[in-house]
Design a protein around this motif. Structure first.
Motif, PDB file in Angstrom:
ATOM      1  N   VAL A 270       0.944  -1.274  -0.024  1.00 31.96           N
ATOM      2  CA  VAL A 270       0.037   0.000  -0.150  1.00 31.96           C
ATOM      3  C   VAL A 270       0.741   1.322   0.044  1.00 31.96           C
ATOM      4  CG1 VAL A 270      -0.152   0.105   2.453  1.00 31.96           C
ATOM      5  CG2 VAL A 270      -2.079   1.020   1.070  1.00 31.96           C
ATOM      6  N   TYR A 271       2.247   1.231   0.411  1.00 31.88           N
ATOM      7  CA  TYR A 271       3.099   2.060   0.576  1.00 31.88           C
ATOM      8  C   TYR A 271       4.222   2.296  -0.626  1.00 31.88           C
ATOM      9  CZ  TYR A 271       1.118   3.596   4.886  1.00 31.88           C
ATOM     10  OH  TYR A 271       0.022   3.885   5.787  1.00 31.88           O
ATOM     11  N   ASP A 272       3.851   1.461  -1.329  1.00 29.48           N
ATOM     12  CA  ASP A 272       5.028   1.233  -2.536  1.00 29.48           C
ATOM     13  C   ASP A 272       4.913   2.553  -3.200  1.00 29.48           C
ATOM     14  OD1 ASP A 272       6.483  -0.690  -4.443  1.00 29.48           O
ATOM     15  OD2 ASP A 272       5.352   0.613  -5.851  1.00 29.48           O
ATOM     16  N   GLY A 273       4.124   3.300  -3.942  1.00 36.95           N
ATOM     17  CA  GLY A 273       4.171   4.462  -4.563  1.00 36.95           C
ATOM     18  C   GLY A 273       5.016   5.527  -3.829  1.00 36.95           C
ATOM     19  N   GLN A 274       4.590   5.589  -2.430  1.00 33.62           N
ATOM     20  CA  GLN A 274       5.135   6.501  -1.508  1.00 33.62           C
ATOM     21  C   GLN A 274       6.500   6.519  -1.225  1.00 33.62           C
ATOM     22  OE1 GLN A 274       3.984   6.615   2.631  1.00 33.62           O
ATOM     23  NE2 GLN A 274       3.214   8.912   2.454  1.00 33.62           N
ATOM     24  N   LEU A 275       6.976   5.179  -1.158  1.00 35.81           N
ATOM     25  CA  LEU A 275       8.322   4.741  -0.851  1.00 35.81           C
ATOM     26  C   LEU A 275       9.225   5.173  -2.049  1.00 35.81           C
ATOM     27  CD1 LEU A 275      10.511   2.383   0.822  1.00 35.81           C
ATOM     28  CD2 LEU A 275      10.498   2.033  -1.625  1.00 35.81           C
ATOM     29  N   ARG A 276       8.630   4.890  -3.323  1.00 28.32           N
ATOM     30  CA  ARG A 276       9.444   5.079  -4.535  1.00 28.32           C
ATOM     31  C   ARG A 276       9.487   6.607  -4.802  1.00 28.32           C
ATOM     32  NH1 ARG A 276      10.655   0.498  -6.617  1.00 28.32           N
ATOM     33  NH2 ARG A 276       9.642  -1.515  -5.821  1.00 28.32           N
ATOM     34  N   ARG A 277       8.509   7.288  -4.442  1.00 28.59           N
ATOM     35  CA  ARG A 277       8.503   8.742  -4.446  1.00 28.59           C
ATOM     36  C   ARG A 277       9.674   9.489  -3.579  1.00 28.59           C
ATOM     37  NH1 ARG A 277       9.283  13.326  -6.652  1.00 28.59           N
ATOM     38  NH2 ARG A 277       8.154  15.115  -6.071  1.00 28.59           N
ATOM     39  N   ALA A 278       9.709   9.057  -2.487  1.00 29.03           N
ATOM     40  CA  ALA A 278      10.824   9.363  -1.517  1.00 29.03           C
ATOM     41  C   ALA A 278      11.932   9.044  -1.798  1.00 29.03           C
ATOM     42  CB  ALA A 278      10.704   8.726  -0.050  1.00 29.03           C
ATOM     43  N   VAL A 279      12.348   7.918  -2.606  1.00 29.13           N
ATOM     44  CA  VAL A 279      13.602   7.489  -3.140  1.00 29.13           C
ATOM     45  C   VAL A 279      13.985   8.682  -4.350  1.00 29.13           C
ATOM     46  CG1 VAL A 279      14.832   5.847  -4.548  1.00 29.13           C
ATOM     47  CG2 VAL A 279      13.719   5.159  -2.427  1.00 29.13           C
ATOM     48  N   GLU A 280      13.105   8.871  -5.170  1.00 25.35           N
ATOM     49  CA  GLU A 280      13.198   9.929  -6.181  1.00 25.35           C
ATOM     50  C   GLU A 280      13.631  11.074  -5.786  1.00 25.35           C
ATOM     51  OE1 GLU A 280       9.808  10.466  -8.599  1.00 25.35           O
ATOM     52  OE2 GLU A 280       9.814   8.431  -9.262  1.00 25.35           O
ATOM     53  N   ILE A 281      13.035  11.650  -4.607  1.00 19.90           N
ATOM     54  CA  ILE A 281      13.310  12.907  -3.931  1.00 19.90           C
ATOM     55  C   ILE A 281      14.905  13.118  -3.389  1.00 19.90           C
ATOM     56  CG2 ILE A 281      12.813  14.461  -1.936  1.00 19.90           C
ATOM     57  CD1 ILE A 281       9.781  13.721  -2.281  1.00 19.90           C
ATOM     58  N   LEU A 282      15.080  11.986  -2.757  1.00 23.31           N
ATOM     59  CA  LEU A 282      16.363  11.649  -1.943  1.00 23.31           C
ATOM     60  C   LEU A 282      17.717  11.096  -3.165  1.00 23.31           C
ATOM     61  CD1 LEU A 282      15.061  10.165   1.364  1.00 23.31           C
ATOM     62  CD2 LEU A 282      15.647  12.608   0.929  1.00 23.31           C
ATOM     63  N   ALA A 283      17.367  11.234  -4.217  1.00 26.10           N
ATOM     64  CA  ALA A 283      18.290  10.213  -5.295  1.00 26.10           C
ATOM     65  C   ALA A 283      19.901  10.746  -5.017  1.00 26.10           C
ATOM     66  CB  ALA A 283      17.673  10.296  -6.692  1.00 26.10           C
ATOM     67  N   ALA A 284      19.955  12.091  -5.020  1.00 24.69           N
ATOM     68  CA  ALA A 284      21.082  12.683  -5.138  1.00 24.69           C
ATOM     69  C   ALA A 284      22.016  12.202  -3.821  1.00 24.69           C
ATOM     70  CB  ALA A 284      21.256  13.823  -5.255  1.00 24.69           C
ATOM     71  N   ARG A 285      21.304  12.331  -2.538  1.00 20.50           N
ATOM     72  CA  ARG A 285      21.806  11.953  -1.421  1.00 20.50           C
ATOM     73  C   ARG A 285      22.147  10.653  -1.322  1.00 20.50           C
ATOM     74  NH1 ARG A 285      20.854  14.276   4.729  1.00 20.50           N
ATOM     75  NH2 ARG A 285      22.387  13.203   5.493  1.00 20.50           N
ATOM     76  N   LEU A 286      21.148   9.688  -1.728  1.00 16.79           N
ATOM     77  CA  LEU A 286      21.131   8.153  -1.350  1.00 16.79           C
ATOM     78  C   LEU A 286      22.422   7.632  -2.537  1.00 16.79           C
ATOM     79  CD1 LEU A 286      17.625   7.336  -1.549  1.00 16.79           C
ATOM     80  CD2 LEU A 286      19.251   7.125   0.327  1.00 16.79           C
ATOM     81  N   GLY A 287      22.524   7.903  -3.532  1.00 17.77           N
ATOM     82  CA  GLY A 287      23.456   7.467  -4.645  1.00 17.77           C
ATOM     83  C   GLY A 287      23.053   6.276  -5.029  1.00 17.77           C
ATOM     84  N   ARG A 288      23.585   6.005  -6.467  1.00 16.52           N
ATOM     85  CA  ARG A 288      22.969   4.825  -6.953  1.00 16.52           C
ATOM     86  C   ARG A 288      23.078   3.380  -6.297  1.00 16.52           C
ATOM     87  NH1 ARG A 288      24.840   0.894 -10.754  1.00 16.52           N
ATOM     88  NH2 ARG A 288      23.401   0.409 -12.501  1.00 16.52           N
ATOM     89  N   GLN A 289      23.951   3.162  -5.559  1.00 19.58           N
ATOM     90  CA  GLN A 289      24.189   1.769  -5.077  1.00 19.58           C
ATOM     91  C   GLN A 289      23.047   1.556  -4.038  1.00 19.58           C
ATOM     92  OE1 GLN A 289      28.302   1.328  -3.429  1.00 19.58           O
ATOM     93  NE2 GLN A 289      28.219  -0.527  -4.600  1.00 19.58           N
ATOM     94  N   SER A 290      22.930   2.700  -3.257  1.00 21.29           N
ATOM     95  CA  SER A 290      21.869   2.838  -2.144  1.00 21.29           C
ATOM     96  C   SER A 290      20.275   2.744  -2.993  1.00 21.29           C
ATOM     97  CB  SER A 290      21.819   3.815  -1.181  1.00 21.29           C
ATOM     98  OG  SER A 290      23.050   3.728  -0.386  1.00 21.29           O
ATOM     99  N   ARG A 291      20.157   3.166  -4.001  1.00 22.79           N
ATOM    100  CA  ARG A 291      19.027   3.085  -4.489  1.00 22.79           C
ATOM    101  C   ARG A 291      18.690   1.760  -4.855  1.00 22.79           C
ATOM    102  NH1 ARG A 291      20.701   7.764  -7.123  1.00 22.79           N
ATOM    103  NH2 ARG A 291      20.560   6.916  -9.209  1.00 22.79           N
ATOM    104  N   ILE A 292      19.616   1.276  -5.740  1.00 21.01           N
ATOM    105  CA  ILE A 292      19.520  -0.335  -5.943  1.00 21.01           C
ATOM    106  C   ILE A 292      19.293  -1.234  -5.011  1.00 21.01           C
ATOM    107  CG2 ILE A 292      20.656  -2.258  -6.990  1.00 21.01           C
ATOM    108  CD1 ILE A 292      22.364  -0.080  -8.756  1.00 21.01           C
ATOM    109  N   ALA A 293      19.988  -0.665  -3.766  1.00 20.40           N
ATOM    110  CA  ALA A 293      19.774  -1.838  -2.616  1.00 20.40           C
ATOM    111  C   ALA A 293      18.623  -1.669  -1.938  1.00 20.40           C
ATOM    112  CB  ALA A 293      20.739  -1.640  -1.586  1.00 20.40           C
ATOM    113  N   ILE A 294      17.889  -0.307  -2.092  1.00 23.33           N
ATOM    114  CA  ILE A 294      16.470  -0.342  -1.388  1.00 23.33           C
ATOM    115  C   ILE A 294      15.642  -0.863  -2.258  1.00 23.33           C
ATOM    116  CG2 ILE A 294      14.904   1.461  -1.032  1.00 23.33           C
ATOM    117  CD1 ILE A 294      17.159   3.499  -0.266  1.00 23.33           C
ATOM    118  N   ASP A 295      15.617  -0.635  -3.377  1.00 20.73           N
ATOM    119  CA  ASP A 295      14.471  -1.485  -4.378  1.00 20.73           C
ATOM    120  C   ASP A 295      14.728  -2.849  -4.279  1.00 20.73           C
ATOM    121  OD1 ASP A 295      13.023  -0.962  -7.069  1.00 20.73           O
ATOM    122  OD2 ASP A 295      14.712  -2.701  -7.416  1.00 20.73           O
ATOM    123  N   LYS A 296      16.030  -3.495  -4.268  1.00 20.55           N
ATOM    124  CA  LYS A 296      15.826  -4.976  -4.037  1.00 20.55           C
ATOM    125  C   LYS A 296      15.263  -5.437  -2.715  1.00 20.55           C
ATOM    126  CE  LYS A 296      20.056  -6.025  -7.069  1.00 20.55           C
ATOM    127  NZ  LYS A 296      21.189  -6.421  -6.979  1.00 20.55           N
TER     128      LYS A 296
END
Length: 305
Positions: A157-183
């Motif tokens: 139910v929170y899938d869209g909200q989490l993915r929106r948060a990752v988009e907003i934080l993309a620069a700070r998270l970095g590519r590796q962390s975004r991939i890890a979060i998605d997995k």
């Protein structure tokens, strides 16, 4: 959690005193004092020395009143820690539009880390409490849904909200962390819920855990309690405990791999939406969110930037 903006007039000690005088005249002469901190979902006031008055702060939280009135007396006898016991149900009045509760007073202060004498012992005590809650018969218990903000329910139910948060934080998270979060998130969403639903508190957070003499001495705020998947209750493994004490908590809980992964996902979801500014949050939550993200991703060999 996104609260409704449909809020009542300011909830003050004077309002509470007028409600008490009008509905419970036997307590009319008792003092009414605001509790600090008073809470976000509810406002709390000490009534005399032995009682607590609690009023929902917005329409989104009003359903919790009758939920606690119905189920706390059922849960209490089986639990390893004291919980609030309702002694009266208040009705709308004096311009306040919802039902409200009077409880017996529980001694203790919110469990900030500096108030906990032994985090190892606290981890064990909290895990024992959660095990005792999960052992209560779930027969007839309420199901997860909008009134519980989907605690105990499906992460999807929170899938869209989490993915929106990752988009907003993309620069700070970095590519590796975004991939890890998605997995990690995808794995959690796709994991099977427990075959036997159990009782879930729904908001196991430091503000709802009471400490006395450095030890856990009570658990409050069961407004989101339900029968479902207890993964959300285990998210505190990353919001309070650390790499040294988290294994202690886990060893007592004894979760299977799927439950632990879903618990990580609940912790990630909340930390990410707070960090991205997608939800109202307490100052302490905002300060904690990046530590939580680091803690979860650290377990998968990734760290946020």
């Amino acid at each position: 959690m996104n609260a409704s903006t449909d809020r009542p007039p300011e909830i003050t000690a004077d309002l509470v005193a007028r409600l008490i005088r009008g509905q419970f005249p036997q307590w009319a002469k008792l003092s009414v004092t605001a509790v600090d901190p008073g809470g976000y979902d509810n406002r709390s006031f000490r009534l005399g020395q032995g009682m607590l008055v609690r009023l929902p702060s917005a329409a989104a939280y009003a359903a919790a009143v009758e939920r606690e009135q119905r189920w706390l007396p059922v849960l209490s006898p089986a639990l390893s820690q004291p919980i609030p016991l309702p002694i009266a149900l208040g009705l709308p009045g004096c311009g306040f539009p919802w039902k409200w509760s009077v409880y017996r007073w529980l001694d203790g202060t919110p469990a900030r880390p500096e108030r906990i004498s032994s985090l190892e012992r606290f981890a064990r005590d909290l895990a024992v409490f959660l095990r005792s809650l999960q052992a209560v018969s779930p027969a007839g218990g309420p199901s997860p849904g909008p009134d519980t903000f989907h605690r105990g329910g499906a992460l999807a139910v929170y899938d869209g909200q989490l993915r929106r948060a990752v988009e907003i934080l993309a620069a700070r998270l970095g590519r590796q962390s975004r991939i890890a979060i998605d997995k990690r998130w995808t794995r959690a969403v796709e994991s099977k819920p427990p075959a036997r639903p159990v009782w879930v508190h729904g908001d196991i957070a430091v503000g709802n855990l009471l400490v006395g003499d450095g030890r856990l001495c009570g658990v409050i705020d069961f407004g989101q309690c339900c029968v479902g998947d207890p993964a959300c209750d285990l998210a505190i493994a990353w919001t309070l405990f650390d790499a040294r004490t988290r294994p202690i908590f886990r060893s007592v809980i004894e979760p299977d791999d799927g439950l632990w992964v879903r618990a990580q996902a609940w912790a990630l979801w909340k930390a990410l939406i707070v960090a991205a500014g997608l939800t109202e949050s307490h100052a302490r939550e905002s300060a904690q969110c990046w530590s939580t993200i680091h803690g979860v991703l650290g377990e998968s060999g990734q760290t946020a930037g």
